[in-house]
Scaffold this active site. Structure first.
Site, PDB file in Angstrom:
ATOM      1  N   ASP A 353       0.867  -1.181   0.000  1.00 40.77           N
ATOM      2  CA  ASP A 353       0.000   0.000   0.000  1.00 40.77           C
ATOM      3  C   ASP A 353       0.901   1.228   0.000  1.00 40.77           C
ATOM      4  OD1 ASP A 353      -2.256   1.535   0.154  1.00 40.77           O
ATOM      5  OD2 ASP A 353      -2.568   1.234   2.292  1.00 40.77           O
ATOM      6  N   HIS A 354       0.742   2.051  -0.955  1.00 41.15           N
ATOM      7  CA  HIS A 354       1.522   3.289  -1.108  1.00 41.15           C
ATOM      8  C   HIS A 354       3.009   2.958  -1.259  1.00 41.15           C
ATOM      9  CE1 HIS A 354      -1.804   5.408   1.461  1.00 41.15           C
ATOM     10  NE2 HIS A 354      -2.271   4.720   0.448  1.00 41.15           N
ATOM     11  N   TYR A 371       0.689   6.115  -5.135  1.00 40.38           N
ATOM     12  CA  TYR A 371       0.438   5.021  -6.079  1.00 40.38           C
ATOM     13  C   TYR A 371       1.385   5.023  -7.274  1.00 40.38           C
ATOM     14  CZ  TYR A 371      -3.397   3.619  -3.195  1.00 40.38           C
ATOM     15  OH  TYR A 371      -4.132   3.153  -2.134  1.00 40.38           O
TER      16      TYR A 371
HETATM   17  C1  DNO Z   1      -5.682   4.680   0.467  1.00 42.04           C
HETATM   18  C2  DNO Z   1      -6.636   3.599   0.521  1.00 42.04           C
HETATM   19  C3  DNO Z   1      -8.063   4.025   0.837  1.00 42.04           C
HETATM   20  C4  DNO Z   1      -8.924   2.796   0.730  1.00 42.04           C
HETATM   21  C5  DNO Z   1     -10.335   2.943   1.132  1.00 42.04           C
HETATM   22  C6  DNO Z   1     -10.945   1.583   1.299  1.00 42.04           C
HETATM   23  O1  DNO Z   1      -4.690   4.552  -0.138  1.00 42.04           O
HETATM   24  O2  DNO Z   1      -6.195   2.625   1.385  1.00 42.04           O
HETATM   25  O3  DNO Z   1      -8.499   4.961  -0.076  1.00 42.04           O
HETATM   26  O4  DNO Z   1      -8.956   2.393  -0.598  1.00 42.04           O
HETATM   27  O5  DNO Z   1     -10.453   3.659   2.304  1.00 42.04           O
HETATM   28  O6  DNO Z   1     -12.312   1.656   1.273  1.00 42.04           O
END
Ligand code: DNO
Length: 396
Positions: A353-354, A371
């Site tokens: 994530d990120h 992203y």
């Molecule tokens: C950020 C993400 C959030 C996520 C939503 C899930 O990078 O983790 O935008 O997609 O909160 O519903």
């Protein structure tokens, strides 16, 4: 068998292509039909079309992130019953199309929130951060929310004012834009007046009401998910505390216990987001991973350096305050347990994530904060190495 390595793709308009993603080694795609407004039904035709796009590149549609929850459902007013019926219909359609894991969140008005999207590391790469004082300055002096001053101590207000007074016009604009525009996954970009109006609509809704509305929603949709063969995975609030006076109820161990208790089913699960939970100073993410292991349907791996005062900065996946080794070990053991029992969802999809924005992505147009291709690829490489090391050391 290892954890399933996945990657968030925002659909055909994402500046990162499926071909590029495939070369990162990810096998599963996490995506949503962003073109469909929140609260509308996802039709089978569009789900299948997206699925085919992904499969044509040799990957699978692993997780929906997110199937958004309409604000009226969170407030339980207006046409919320119709919105819930639509939500169930979307779940049934996803189940029919073989897409079986759905991430969602229950954050009112704002999705994930940062106060600075361009924090530079010494090597020039870029990350994001959240500073409580900056959000207070936005709240008190830019948004000028009615009653906001009651939410802060005098010392906080004084500090925020000093900070605000030093900002140039361009810096004020940039802070406002950062909070208002919303980040990928968010549903709305607000104007100041639009945000004030959205906040006013939550005036009578405190933590208890929101929690009640969430539990009611869960008891309504989880049976439909069960029937459709879909696992629901609620995402924690990011950051895990109240913002701009809005309640947030998916923040910590206690909240997760109440959510899981609302309806007992394998379909009522969580997204273990180590960064969102990890931003909470008193959250022990390894404990959460072990404690709720059996209910984890989707995993976001990410790290933060956090302070007691509610500031945090996104860090490298193996650095920061979240013990990624401890989390990964809990996940590997849980997958092994599922395998031995021969039941339950064994895929256990995770995504890096990120990631930092690194040089090769700085020339690319339209990369969303967090992203990037290279930053996330670096993270995925680190995480898969960590997983392999843990597996081997456990003799798995
Ligand atoms: C950020 C993400 C959030 C996520 C939503 C899930 O990078 O983790 O935008 O997609 O909160 O519903």
């Amino acid at each position: 068998m290892g954890l399933e390595q996945t990657w968030r793709w925002f659909g055909p308009r994402d500046p990162i292509s499926l071909q590029e993603i495939r070369q990162t080694g990810a096998t599963g795609i996490v995506t949503a039909l962003h073109q469909i407004p929140a609260g509308e039904v996802w039709p089978i035709g569009e789900i299948m079309e997206r699925r085919q796009l992904i499969e044509a590149e040799g990957m699978t549609w692993s997780v929906v992130e997110s199937l958004p929850v309409h604000e009226n459902i969170k407030k339980r007013n207006g046409n919320y019953r119709q919105r819930i019926a639509n939500y169930k219909e979307s779940l049934r359609n996803l189940g029919r199309c073989g897409v079986d894991t759905v991430c969602y969140n229950f954050m009112p008005v704002l999705d994930w929130t940062r106060t600075d999207l361009e924090v530079q590391y010494a090597d020039g790469s870029i990350t994001t951060r959240f500073e409580a004082m900056m959000l207070a300055a936005f709240d008190l002096f830019i948004l000028k929310r009615a009653g906001a001053e009651l939410r802060y101590t005098e010392a906080d207000i004084e500090q925020a004012l000093k900070y605000y007074e030093r900002l140039t016009g361009a810096e004020v604009e940039s802070l406002a834009r950062t909070v208002l525009l919303g980040l990928p996954g968010s549903l709305e970009a607000y104007t100041l007046e639009g945000l004030r109006e959205a906040l006013r609509q939550y005036a009578g809704i405190g933590e208890e009401e929101l929690r009640h509305n969430l539990c009611a929603f869960i008891t309504e949709i989880v049976p439909a998910a069960e029937e459709a063969g879909v696992f629901m995975a609620i995402h924690p609030d990011d950051p895990p505390w109240s913002l701009l006076g809005l309640p947030r109820v998916v923040c910590n161990r206690n909240d997760v216990e109440q959510i899981l208790g609302a309806y007992n089913s394998a379909a009522n699960g969580i997204t273990l987001c180590t960064g969102s939970f990890g931003a909470g100073y008193t959250n022990d993410v390894v404990d959460l991973a072990n404690r709720f292991a059996g209910h984890i349907s989707f995993i976001h791996l990410r790290n933060v350096a956090r302070t007691e005062g509610g500031d945090f900065r996104e860090e490298d996946h193996l650095g920061g305050d979240v013990d990624m080794y401890g989390v990964m070990k809990a996940l590997v053991l849980e997958q092994e347990r599922r395998r031995k029992e021969g039941k339950g969802a064994q895929r256990m999809p995770f995504r890096p994530d990120h990631g930092r924005l690194m040089l090769p992505d700085m020339h690319r147009q339209g990369v969303y904060p967090g992203y990037s291709l290279f930053g996330r690829m670096r993270a995925l490489a680190e995480l898969r190495g960590l997983e392999m090391g843990i597996r081997r050391s456990l003799g798995l």
